[in-house]
Design a protein around this motif. Structure first.
Motif, PDB file in Angstrom:
ATOM      1  N   ILE A   1      19.690  56.060  18.227  1.00 48.30           N
ATOM      2  CA  ILE A   1      20.572  55.469  17.220  1.00 48.30           C
ATOM      3  C   ILE A   1      21.245  54.215  17.778  1.00 48.30           C
ATOM      4  CG2 ILE A   1      22.750  55.810  15.997  1.00 48.30           C
ATOM      5  CD1 ILE A   1      20.489  57.040  14.524  1.00 48.30           C
ATOM      6  N   GLU A   2      21.707  54.296  19.027  1.00 46.27           N
ATOM      7  CA  GLU A   2      22.352  53.127  19.641  1.00 46.27           C
ATOM      8  C   GLU A   2      21.398  51.939  19.701  1.00 46.27           C
ATOM      9  OE1 GLU A   2      23.561  54.523  23.429  1.00 46.27           O
ATOM     10  OE2 GLU A   2      25.139  55.842  22.642  1.00 46.27           O
ATOM     11  N   ARG A   3      20.148  52.177  20.047  1.00 44.26           N
ATOM     12  CA  ARG A   3      19.170  51.096  20.141  1.00 44.26           C
ATOM     13  C   ARG A   3      18.869  50.506  18.761  1.00 44.26           C
ATOM     14  NH1 ARG A   3      20.628  51.807  24.178  1.00 44.26           N
ATOM     15  NH2 ARG A   3      21.504  49.791  23.635  1.00 44.26           N
ATOM     16  N   LEU A   4      18.756  51.330  17.748  1.00 43.28           N
ATOM     17  CA  LEU A   4      18.476  50.847  16.403  1.00 43.28           C
ATOM     18  C   LEU A   4      19.643  50.022  15.860  1.00 43.28           C
ATOM     19  CD1 LEU A   4      16.815  54.063  14.949  1.00 43.28           C
ATOM     20  CD2 LEU A   4      15.647  51.948  15.560  1.00 43.28           C
TER      21      LEU A   4
ATOM     22  N   GLY B   1      20.256  45.608  15.077  1.00 44.51           N
ATOM     23  CA  GLY B   1      20.703  45.016  13.824  1.00 44.51           C
ATOM     24  C   GLY B   1      20.635  45.914  12.614  1.00 44.51           C
ATOM     25  N   CYS B   2      20.270  47.175  12.802  1.00 47.18           N
ATOM     26  CA  CYS B   2      20.231  48.103  11.678  1.00 47.18           C
ATOM     27  C   CYS B   2      21.629  48.610  11.338  1.00 47.18           C
ATOM     28  CB  CYS B   2      19.330  49.295  11.989  1.00 47.18           C
ATOM     29  SG  CYS B   2      17.576  48.894  12.122  1.00 47.18           S
ATOM     30  N   GLU B   3      21.794  49.074  10.101  1.00 46.81           N
ATOM     31  CA  GLU B   3      23.029  49.716   9.657  1.00 46.81           C
ATOM     32  C   GLU B   3      22.761  51.207   9.479  1.00 46.81           C
ATOM     33  OE1 GLU B   3      24.826  47.567   6.199  1.00 46.81           O
ATOM     34  OE2 GLU B   3      23.008  46.358   6.392  1.00 46.81           O
ATOM     35  N   GLY B   4      23.697  52.028   9.954  1.00 49.15           N
ATOM     36  CA  GLY B   4      23.567  53.461   9.777  1.00 49.15           C
ATOM     37  C   GLY B   4      24.050  53.894   8.404  1.00 49.15           C
ATOM     38  N   MET B   5      23.398  54.906   7.827  1.00 49.60           N
ATOM     39  CA  MET B   5      23.815  55.418   6.521  1.00 49.60           C
ATOM     40  C   MET B   5      23.452  56.898   6.447  1.00 49.60           C
ATOM     41  SD  MET B   5      20.837  54.122   3.949  1.00 49.60           S
ATOM     42  CE  MET B   5      19.142  54.701   4.193  1.00 49.60           C
TER      43      MET B   5
ATOM     44  N   GLY C   1      25.867  61.950   9.480  1.00 48.96           N
ATOM     45  CA  GLY C   1      27.109  61.609  10.151  1.00 48.96           C
ATOM     46  C   GLY C   1      27.449  60.133  10.147  1.00 48.96           C
ATOM     47  N   MET C   2      26.578  59.281   9.627  1.00 44.89           N
ATOM     48  CA  MET C   2      26.899  57.862   9.532  1.00 44.89           C
ATOM     49  C   MET C   2      28.013  57.651   8.496  1.00 44.89           C
ATOM     50  SD  MET C   2      24.909  56.045  11.634  1.00 44.89           S
ATOM     51  CE  MET C   2      25.338  57.328  12.824  1.00 44.89           C
ATOM     52  N   ALA C   3      28.799  56.595   8.673  1.00 46.54           N
ATOM     53  CA  ALA C   3      29.955  56.367   7.804  1.00 46.54           C
ATOM     54  C   ALA C   3      29.556  55.898   6.404  1.00 46.54           C
ATOM     55  CB  ALA C   3      30.896  55.341   8.443  1.00 46.54           C
TER      56      ALA C   3
ATOM     57  N   ARG D   1      16.861  43.605   5.668  1.00 47.85           N
ATOM     58  CA  ARG D   1      18.047  44.389   5.990  1.00 47.85           C
ATOM     59  C   ARG D   1      17.591  45.700   6.603  1.00 47.85           C
ATOM     60  NH1 ARG D   1      22.376  46.935   1.592  1.00 47.85           N
ATOM     61  NH2 ARG D   1      23.885  47.728   3.119  1.00 47.85           N
ATOM     62  N   GLY D   2      18.114  46.054   7.761  1.00 49.37           N
ATOM     63  CA  GLY D   2      17.714  47.283   8.426  1.00 49.37           C
ATOM     64  C   GLY D   2      18.659  48.428   8.103  1.00 49.37           C
ATOM     65  N   LEU D   3      18.117  49.556   7.698  1.00 49.24           N
ATOM     66  CA  LEU D   3      18.897  50.744   7.378  1.00 49.24           C
ATOM     67  C   LEU D   3      18.324  51.936   8.142  1.00 49.24           C
ATOM     68  CD1 LEU D   3      19.226  50.336   3.494  1.00 49.24           C
ATOM     69  CD2 LEU D   3      21.023  49.932   5.200  1.00 49.24           C
TER      70      LEU D   3
END
Length: 237
Positions: free
Chosen positions: A205-208, A212-216, A177-179, A170-172
């Motif tokens: 950030i867009e590329r990550l 398939g990564c999730e922003g946090m 500012g991530m939701a 799982r990519g994080l």
């Protein structure tokens, strides 16, 4: 030094061990105040741990009688840490901290806000990196050496390497500012990406996220990299 980490070169023909490097000798004398006959915790790099008797200690060497070493090292964290290359002094501390916490796979990544001069630092020499990893292992009583990879190009990493790394992870991505708030008590294999001072730029950030990564996020405070990484690992795992 809560563990005396022995390399295969330290093992003698009779099955004992002898260390000669000044750092470990100084620690034995000045911190442990060790004397012959004392039993200390030792471990063989990438192997088992146990107790060993100090049989000799002088200015040039320390010798140990090794009983069978049967204790397994502590479990590793199920994480691959992708870290934007920090400033050299911060890199040294961060490597020691994350190694002590149980990280075994580390990728040091170039991003837009990483100064190019950081890649010329002596701290990236293999022996310097190993020294910081060893200090982290000794602190945590661990023997398994982390694997550190240098990634000097962000685009090749994001487009060619990251998708494969995420096949079974799982990519994080930790970014202000991530939701989503940082998850807790994660047990599945995870890739954790942490940006430089100032964070990733929007394109990164867009590329990550596209890979398939999730922003946090970790809350409203802006933290130094070494603080953020420690807090993230503690909260996630």
């Amino acid at each position: 030094m809560n563990l005396i980490l022995l390399s295969p070169d330290d093992i003698t023909a009779d099955g004992g061990a002898t260390i000669r490097d000044p750092r470990r000798l100084r620690h034995l004398r000045e911190v442990h105040r060790a004397t012959p006959g004392q039993r200390l915790t030792v471990g063989i790099a990438n192997g088992a741990m146990g107790r060993a008797e100090l049989t000799a200690l002088d200015a040039d060497r320390a010798s140990f009688a090794l009983a069978p070493l049967e204790e397994a090292p502590p479990p590793a964290l199920p994480v691959h840490l992708v870290l934007a290359l920090p400033r050299p002094r911060m890199l040294a501390r961060t490597l020691e901290h994350v190694t002590a916490l149980g990280v075994k796979k580390i990728s040091l990544l170039h991003t837009r806000r990483v100064e190019k001069s950081y890649w010329q630092s002596p701290e990236l020499e293999a022996d310097r990196i190993r020294r910081h990893l060893v200090l982290g292992l000794e602190q945590a009583r661990d023997t398994v050496m982390p694997e550190v990879t240098l990634r000097r190009g962000f685009r090749p990493f994001a487009e060619d390497v990251l998708p494969d790394l995420l096949t079974h992870r799982r990519g994080l991505v930790a970014h202000p500012g991530m939701a989503m708030a940082c998850p807790r008590n994660v047990t599945r294999p995870t890739l954790l990406a942490v940006g430089p001072e100032g964070g990733f730029i929007d394109w990164e950030i867009e590329r990550l996220l596209a890979a398939g990564c999730e922003g946090m996020h970790l809350g409203p405070r802006i933290l130094r990299v070494e603080t953020a990484v420690t807090a993230l690992l503690a909260r996630l795992f």
